[in-house]
Motif scaffolding. Structure first.
Motif, PDB file in Angstrom:
ATOM      1  N   GLY A 105      43.467  32.875  71.363  1.00 22.34           N
ATOM      2  CA  GLY A 105      42.076  33.053  71.741  1.00 22.34           C
ATOM      3  C   GLY A 105      41.751  34.512  71.987  1.00 22.34           C
ATOM      4  O   GLY A 105      42.537  35.246  72.593  1.00 22.34           O
ATOM      5  N   ILE A 106      40.598  34.942  71.486  1.00 22.51           N
ATOM      6  CA  ILE A 106      40.093  36.292  71.756  1.00 22.51           C
ATOM      7  C   ILE A 106      38.604  36.193  72.061  1.00 22.51           C
ATOM      8  O   ILE A 106      37.957  35.194  71.728  1.00 22.51           O
ATOM      9  N   SER A 107      38.076  37.217  72.662  1.00 17.05           N
ATOM     10  CA  SER A 107      36.636  37.316  72.882  1.00 17.05           C
ATOM     11  C   SER A 107      36.083  38.367  71.941  1.00 17.05           C
ATOM     12  O   SER A 107      36.627  39.469  71.835  1.00 17.05           O
ATOM     13  N   VAL A 108      34.994  38.010  71.258  1.00 17.76           N
ATOM     14  CA  VAL A 108      34.306  38.924  70.351  1.00 17.76           C
ATOM     15  C   VAL A 108      32.847  38.900  70.765  1.00 17.76           C
ATOM     16  O   VAL A 108      32.142  37.916  70.525  1.00 17.76           O
ATOM     17  N   GLY A 109      32.426  39.971  71.441  1.00 18.34           N
ATOM     18  CA  GLY A 109      31.073  39.972  71.987  1.00 18.34           C
ATOM     19  C   GLY A 109      30.937  38.865  73.011  1.00 18.34           C
ATOM     20  O   GLY A 109      31.760  38.730  73.911  1.00 18.34           O
ATOM     21  N   ASP A 110      29.926  38.040  72.840  1.00 14.91           N
ATOM     22  CA  ASP A 110      29.692  36.927  73.764  1.00 14.91           C
ATOM     23  C   ASP A 110      30.390  35.642  73.338  1.00 14.91           C
ATOM     24  O   ASP A 110      30.178  34.602  73.950  1.00 14.91           O
ATOM     25  N   PHE A 111      31.206  35.708  72.292  1.00 17.22           N
ATOM     26  CA  PHE A 111      31.800  34.502  71.734  1.00 17.22           C
ATOM     27  C   PHE A 111      33.297  34.454  71.982  1.00 17.22           C
ATOM     28  O   PHE A 111      33.987  35.466  71.915  1.00 17.22           O
ATOM     29  N   ASP A 112      33.791  33.251  72.251  1.00 12.61           N
ATOM     30  CA  ASP A 112      35.225  33.002  72.292  1.00 12.61           C
ATOM     31  C   ASP A 112      35.640  32.525  70.915  1.00 12.61           C
ATOM     32  O   ASP A 112      35.019  31.624  70.340  1.00 12.61           O
ATOM     33  N   VAL A 113      36.686  33.136  70.372  1.00 15.34           N
ATOM     34  CA  VAL A 113      37.164  32.814  69.032  1.00 15.34           C
ATOM     35  C   VAL A 113      38.611  32.369  69.140  1.00 15.34           C
ATOM     36  O   VAL A 113      39.432  33.030  69.767  1.00 15.34           O
ATOM     37  N   ASP A 114      38.911  31.209  68.553  1.00 11.71           N
ATOM     38  CA  ASP A 114      40.281  30.705  68.485  1.00 11.71           C
ATOM     39  C   ASP A 114      40.780  30.867  67.061  1.00 11.71           C
ATOM     40  O   ASP A 114      40.198  30.309  66.125  1.00 11.71           O
ATOM     41  N   LEU A 115      41.842  31.643  66.890  1.00 13.55           N
ATOM     42  CA  LEU A 115      42.420  31.919  65.581  1.00 13.55           C
ATOM     43  C   LEU A 115      43.654  31.041  65.381  1.00 13.55           C
ATOM     44  O   LEU A 115      44.580  31.071  66.192  1.00 13.55           O
ATOM     45  N   VAL A 116      43.658  30.268  64.304  1.00 12.18           N
ATOM     46  CA  VAL A 116      44.737  29.318  64.028  1.00 12.18           C
ATOM     47  C   VAL A 116      45.445  29.731  62.736  1.00 12.18           C
ATOM     48  O   VAL A 116      44.986  29.414  61.643  1.00 12.18           O
ATOM     49  N   PRO A 117      46.569  30.458  62.844  1.00 10.05           N
ATOM     50  CA  PRO A 117      47.298  30.833  61.622  1.00 10.05           C
ATOM     51  C   PRO A 117      48.119  29.655  61.093  1.00 10.05           C
ATOM     52  O   PRO A 117      48.753  28.933  61.862  1.00 10.05           O
ATOM     53  N   ALA A 118      48.084  29.450  59.774  1.00 10.50           N
ATOM     54  CA  ALA A 118      48.820  28.343  59.161  1.00 10.50           C
ATOM     55  C   ALA A 118      49.254  28.732  57.752  1.00 10.50           C
ATOM     56  O   ALA A 118      48.571  29.493  57.078  1.00 10.50           O
ATOM     57  N   LEU A 130      51.363  24.474  60.761  1.00 13.32           N
ATOM     58  CA  LEU A 130      50.995  25.419  61.808  1.00 13.32           C
ATOM     59  C   LEU A 130      51.951  25.290  62.979  1.00 13.32           C
ATOM     60  O   LEU A 130      52.572  24.255  63.187  1.00 13.32           O
ATOM     61  N   TYR A 131      52.070  26.377  63.701  1.00 13.43           N
ATOM     62  CA  TYR A 131      53.013  26.482  64.805  1.00 13.43           C
ATOM     63  C   TYR A 131      52.449  25.822  66.049  1.00 13.43           C
ATOM     64  O   TYR A 131      51.288  26.015  66.393  1.00 13.43           O
TER      65      TYR A 131
END
Length: 167
Positions: A105-118, A130-131
């Motif tokens: 999870g990261i914050s980009v501006g006012d948004f929370d973004v969940d990055l799922v590498p697969a 995916l892990y």
């Protein structure tokens, strides 16, 4: 239409995702996609919204942006190494990544973004591995199929209302 239906439609309208330049979809294209291209290089097959935005079940309140990162089937390293490498990369880029079960999870501006590498299973399949950090192993998923099932269900409004009730 009953008054209860009208009441629920009013709530859905209030919770509709905004359109315009500062929306989750544009934030993804402008801020996150170049970052992922930098991290994965030529191993990046695709990076797409995969959660409620892709399925049409997003609500304005309490929604994050899930980004599914499809990596080439020949991407070197274990799934755990890829997950940890992305964590380090995000940290070096000035983010404060949060380790979650299958995402970062990261914050980009006012948004929370969940990055799922697969990692894709092969060139023609939409199946990915995916892990799972908490279990220390991997799982198979097919996000394209998940999105197609939910978005084709015709039940997005019901799902959105249930999510609001849950929260």
């Amino acid at each position: 239409m009953t008054s209860a239906d009208e009441y629920l439609r009013t709530i859905l309208a209030r919770e509709a995702i905004a359109t315009g330049p500062y929306t989750p979809a544009n934030i993804f294209r402008i801020e996150v996609l170049p970052l992922l291209r930098d991290w994965a290089g030529h191993y990046l097959v695709d990076a797409t919204p995969s959660g409620s935005f892709a399925k049409g079940t997003a609500n304005r309140s309490g929604t994050d942006i899930d980004i599914f990162i499809s990596l080439h089937h020949e991407t070197p390293g274990t799934l755990g190494e890829l997950y940890n490498n992305l964590f380090v990369f995000l940290h070096r880029k000035g983010f404060k990544p949060r380790r979650q079960n299958v995402s970062l999870g990261i914050s980009v501006g006012d948004f929370d973004v969940d990055l799922v590498p697969a990692r894709r299973w092969n060139q023609i399949s939409e199946d990915h591995s995916l892990y799972r950090r908490k279990a220390g192993n991997w799982t198979k998923t097919n996000v394209a199929r998940h999105v197609a099932i939910v978005s084709g269900s015709g039940r997005q409004d019901e799902i959105r209302i249930l999510k609001l009730w849950r929260d």
